[in-house]
Write an enzyme that holds these catalytic residues in place. Structure first.
Site, PDB file in Angstrom:
ATOM      1  N   ASP A  95      39.685  34.787  41.624  1.00  0.00           N
ATOM      2  CA  ASP A  95      39.543  33.875  42.763  1.00  0.00           C
ATOM      3  C   ASP A  95      40.662  32.819  42.696  1.00  0.00           C
ATOM      4  OD1 ASP A  95      38.235  32.776  44.961  1.00  0.00           O
ATOM      5  OD2 ASP A  95      36.859  31.563  43.734  1.00  0.00           O
ATOM      6  N   GLY A 228      34.610  29.123  50.963  1.00  0.00           N
ATOM      7  CA  GLY A 228      33.837  27.923  51.264  1.00  0.00           C
ATOM      8  C   GLY A 228      32.616  28.229  52.114  1.00  0.00           C
ATOM      9  N   ALA A 229      31.959  29.362  51.811  1.00  0.00           N
ATOM     10  CA  ALA A 229      30.911  29.849  52.712  1.00  0.00           C
ATOM     11  C   ALA A 229      29.488  29.606  52.212  1.00  0.00           C
ATOM     12  CB  ALA A 229      31.133  31.333  52.986  1.00  0.00           C
ATOM     13  N   ASP A 272      29.877  30.183  45.805  1.00  0.00           N
ATOM     14  CA  ASP A 272      29.853  29.591  44.468  1.00  0.00           C
ATOM     15  C   ASP A 272      28.880  28.408  44.450  1.00  0.00           C
ATOM     16  OD1 ASP A 272      30.313  28.687  41.936  1.00  0.00           O
ATOM     17  OD2 ASP A 272      32.424  28.284  42.172  1.00  0.00           O
TER      18      ASP A 272
HETATM   19  P1  13P Z   1      31.657  27.423  48.183  1.00  0.00           P
HETATM   20  O1  13P Z   1      32.073  26.180  47.493  1.00  0.00           O
HETATM   21  O2  13P Z   1      31.305  27.161  49.617  1.00  0.00           O
HETATM   22  O3  13P Z   1      30.586  28.167  47.494  1.00  0.00           O
HETATM   23  O4  13P Z   1      32.950  28.385  48.244  1.00  0.00           O
HETATM   24  C1  13P Z   1      33.284  29.208  47.169  1.00  0.00           C
HETATM   25  C2  13P Z   1      34.631  29.834  47.305  1.00  0.00           C
HETATM   26  O5  13P Z   1      35.244  29.866  48.340  1.00  0.00           O
HETATM   27  C3  13P Z   1      35.202  30.435  46.102  1.00  0.00           C
HETATM   28  O6  13P Z   1      36.497  30.891  46.301  1.00  0.00           O
HETATM   29  O1  G3H Z   2      37.028  28.073  45.147  1.00  0.00           O
HETATM   30  C1  G3H Z   2      36.612  27.519  44.153  1.00  0.00           C
HETATM   31  C2  G3H Z   2      35.480  28.097  43.397  1.00  0.00           C
HETATM   32  O2  G3H Z   2      34.283  27.517  43.808  1.00  0.00           O
HETATM   33  C3  G3H Z   2      35.731  28.012  41.917  1.00  0.00           C
HETATM   34  O3  G3H Z   2      35.480  26.746  41.439  1.00  0.00           O
HETATM   35  O4  G3H Z   2      37.507  26.262  40.084  1.00  0.00           O
HETATM   36  O5  G3H Z   2      35.391  24.993  39.716  1.00  0.00           O
HETATM   37  O6  G3H Z   2      35.583  27.377  39.010  1.00  0.00           O
HETATM   38  P1  G3H Z   2      36.029  26.307  39.959  1.00  0.00           P
HETATM   39 ZN    ZN Z   3      37.660  29.762  47.669  1.00  0.00          ZN
END
Ligand code: 13P
Ligand code: G3H
Ligand code: ZN
Length: 325
Positions: A95, A228-229, A272
């Site tokens: 990610d 960001g969903a 996430d």
């Molecule tokens: P959230 O913070 O909305 O769960 O988004 C997670 C995300 O986009 C991870 O790449």
């Molecule tokens: O897009 C971000 C994800 O929520 C990952 O978050 O970098 O704190 O692991 P993190």
């Molecule tokens: Zn993301």
């Protein structure tokens, strides 16, 4: 020595996205950092018969150790098989990779899919780094997600104060020049638990479906990704606040909007924050009700159970991926 993802029992995302596009649903991409989160994702997705993308940020990779992560993913595949509830396709995805080197390192250590997030670069440099990752990845049959447009909020090393919506007139050139397999776009979501500034009782502003529609028109049938969903599930926020937390202005994307996105060209939905909220809410509750508790299994276990429930709910009622494995 390089590890091939197929040897770990993993798949890339190509076939998952093809089916999701044709079927009008989205594949869940759940972030994980530890054993309990991974167990919950595998149990929740196997029991709801959903394909799944296990998503690892570079922060998660540092936190959990990349070698351990590889074995955890391999163990996750074996656990899924041993459950005897059917086989689900599992991808291991980086990610928000921010450099070619990080993407290469993940590909070499068994990831089946990577995101190269060049959205903080100008268009030309974004194309350049994305193309470089695609060339390396495709030689190894690893799929690549690129990003155009910037989401507000923290994306690991990639952070931004404000969001910039994706410009639909750039998408065709970007996907053609880079050869990416999927494209993350910015249509009003943001990372974390504070996505919209709204007063209590007020509705959050709708996502920019007009931009999504225009993107679909420019690159028909191309898999789109929504970052960001998280919905920032109100019940968890309430529970956190009730048991000593302080998350007053948290707000996320309503499920109805995610359902609409999942039925469109959006083939991957990233979650996430909702998982973090579920875990935190339950742990706070356990500690508030049992201040003497000190066995981690007694609070991580219930947190994991809640996460399984949340994942099944998302797969069944929001993304539509349940039963599609
Ligand atoms: P959230 O913070 O909305 O769960 O988004 C997670 C995300 O986009 C991870 O790449
Ligand atoms: O897009 C971000 C994800 O929520 C990952 O978050 O970098 O704190 O692991 P993190
Ligand atoms: Zn993301």
């Amino acid at each position: 020595m390089a590890v091939k993802y197929t040897d770990l029992g993993l798949v890339n995302t190509r076939d998952m996205f093809k089916k999701a596009m044709a079927g009008g649903y989205a594949i869940p991409a759940y972030n994980f950092n530890n054993l309990e989160q991974l167990q919950a994702i595998i149990i929740g997705c196997t029991e709801s018969k959903s394909p799944v993308i296990l998503q690892v940020s570079s922060g998660a990779r540092k936190y959990a150790n990349q070698t351990l992560l590889r074995y955890l993913a391999m163990g996750a595949v074996e656990m899924m098989k041993e459950m005897g509830k059917g086989i689900i396709p599992i991808a291991l995805h980086l990610d928000h990779g921010d450099t070619f080197e990080l993407c290469k390192s993940c590909i070499d250590s068994g990831f089946s899919s990577v995101m190269i997030d060049g959205s903080h670069h100008n268009f030309e440099d974004n194309v350049k780094v994305t193309k470089q990752v695609v060339e390396y990845a495709h030689e190894r049959d690893v799929t690549v997600e690129g990003e155009l447009g910037v989401l507000a909020g923290i994306e690991d090393e990639v952070s931004s104060e404000v969001s910039h919506y994706t410009k639909p007139d750039e998408v065709e050139e970007f996907v053609t020049k880079t050869g990416v397999d999927s494209l993350a776009i910015s249509i009003g979501t943001s990372h974390g638990a504070y996505k919209f500034k709204v007063k209590p009782g007020e509705e959050v502003p709708p996502l920019r479906f007009d931009i999504l529609d225009e993107v679909e028109r420019r690159i028909p049938g191309f898999p789109i990704v929504l970052h960001g969903a998280s919905s920032v599930i109100p019940a968890y926020v309430e529970m956190i606040n009730k048991y000593g937390g302080k998350m007053e202005d948290a707000a996320g994307v309503p499920e109805s909007q995610l359902r609409r996105a999942a039925a469109s060209a959006v083939c991957k939905i990233n979650i996430d924050s909702d998982g973090r909220l579920a875990v935190t809410a339950i742990i706070r509750k356990v500690f508030a009700e049992n201040p003497k508790e000190f066995d981690p299994r007694k609070y991580l276990g219930p947190a994991r159970d809640e996460l399984i429930k949340m994942i099944k709910h998302k797969n069944e009622n929001v993304l539509g991926s349940a039963g599609k494995a």
